[in-house]
Design a protein around this motif. Structure first.
Motif, short mmCIF file in Angstrom:
data_model
loop_
_atom_site.label_atom_id
_atom_site.label_comp_id
_atom_site.label_asym_id
_atom_site.label_seq_id
_atom_site.Cartn_x
_atom_site.Cartn_y
_atom_site.Cartn_z
N ASP A 1 33.09 36.50 31.83
CA ASP A 1 33.12 35.31 30.99
C ASP A 1 34.42 35.38 30.18
O ASP A 1 34.47 35.93 29.10
N ASP A 2 35.51 34.85 30.75
CA ASP A 2 36.81 34.90 30.10
C ASP A 2 36.87 33.90 28.95
O ASP A 2 36.45 32.77 29.09
N ARG A 3 37.39 34.36 27.87
CA ARG A 3 37.57 33.52 26.68
C ARG A 3 39.03 33.65 26.25
O ARG A 3 39.70 34.61 26.57
N SER A 4 39.51 32.69 25.51
CA SER A 4 40.88 32.78 25.00
C SER A 4 40.90 32.38 23.53
O SER A 4 39.98 31.74 23.04
N THR A 5 41.98 32.76 22.87
CA THR A 5 42.17 32.38 21.48
C THR A 5 43.62 31.96 21.29
O THR A 5 44.51 32.45 21.99
N THR A 6 43.85 31.08 20.41
CA THR A 6 45.20 30.64 20.09
C THR A 6 45.65 31.39 18.84
O THR A 6 44.94 31.41 17.84
#
Length: 151
Positions: free
Chosen positions: A28-33
């Motif tokens: 479950d890939d997540r990203s953040t800015t």
């Protein structure tokens, strides 16, 4: 005897709990800015006092910008009025006219910086002004205005 019976049984129960297999979950890939803001900043150095020796027509000083962090199109402008006048402390009718000039002798109107740098300038007092001077302490004020633009 009772202690011996429970000790191995407790150790076996703990070992069984530690060996439990972990169930794999689907990724479950997540990203953040990640952001930051760097504000423009700079230091403009203009001498607070310029001491002029009697009879000297050109007295050098400099305007400098240090520690500059500017926008890509940012500029610092230092403006002044080229002509000025010093007044004798003991006789307000006795004056010495002067001009603020760049290093080449042109009237100093403004200096523009797009980063760190130094501009050589001078205070010019004509020989004719020195020739009419009466004894005493002279002083005058020149105002420099510093502005920052991003266009």
């Amino acid at each position: 005897m009772k202690k011996r019976f429970w000790t191995p049984l407790l150790a076996a129960a703990l070992a069984a709990g530690l060996i439990c297999p972990a169930l794999a979950a689907a990724p479950d890939d997540r990203s953040t800015t990640v952001t930051t803001t760097v504000a423009a900043r700079y230091t403009v150095d203009i001498p607070q006092t310029i001491e002029i020796q009697y009879g000297v027509e050109d007295t050098a000083f400099s305007i400098a910008v240090t520690d500059a962090i500017l926008d890509p199109k940012g500029a610092i402008t230092v403006t002044t009025t080229a002509a000025g006048q010093m007044t004798n402390a003991g006789d307000s009718s006795a004056t010495l006219a002067y001009t603020m000039q760049d290093a080449q002798g042109a009237d100093l109107q403004s200096v523009r910086f797009t980063g760190n740098g130094t501009t050589s300038c001078k205070v010019h007092i004509d020989k004719a002004e020195w020739n009419k001077a009466v004894a005493g302490q002279y002083s005058g004020t020149t105002t420099f205005t510093v502005s920052y633009t991003t266009a």
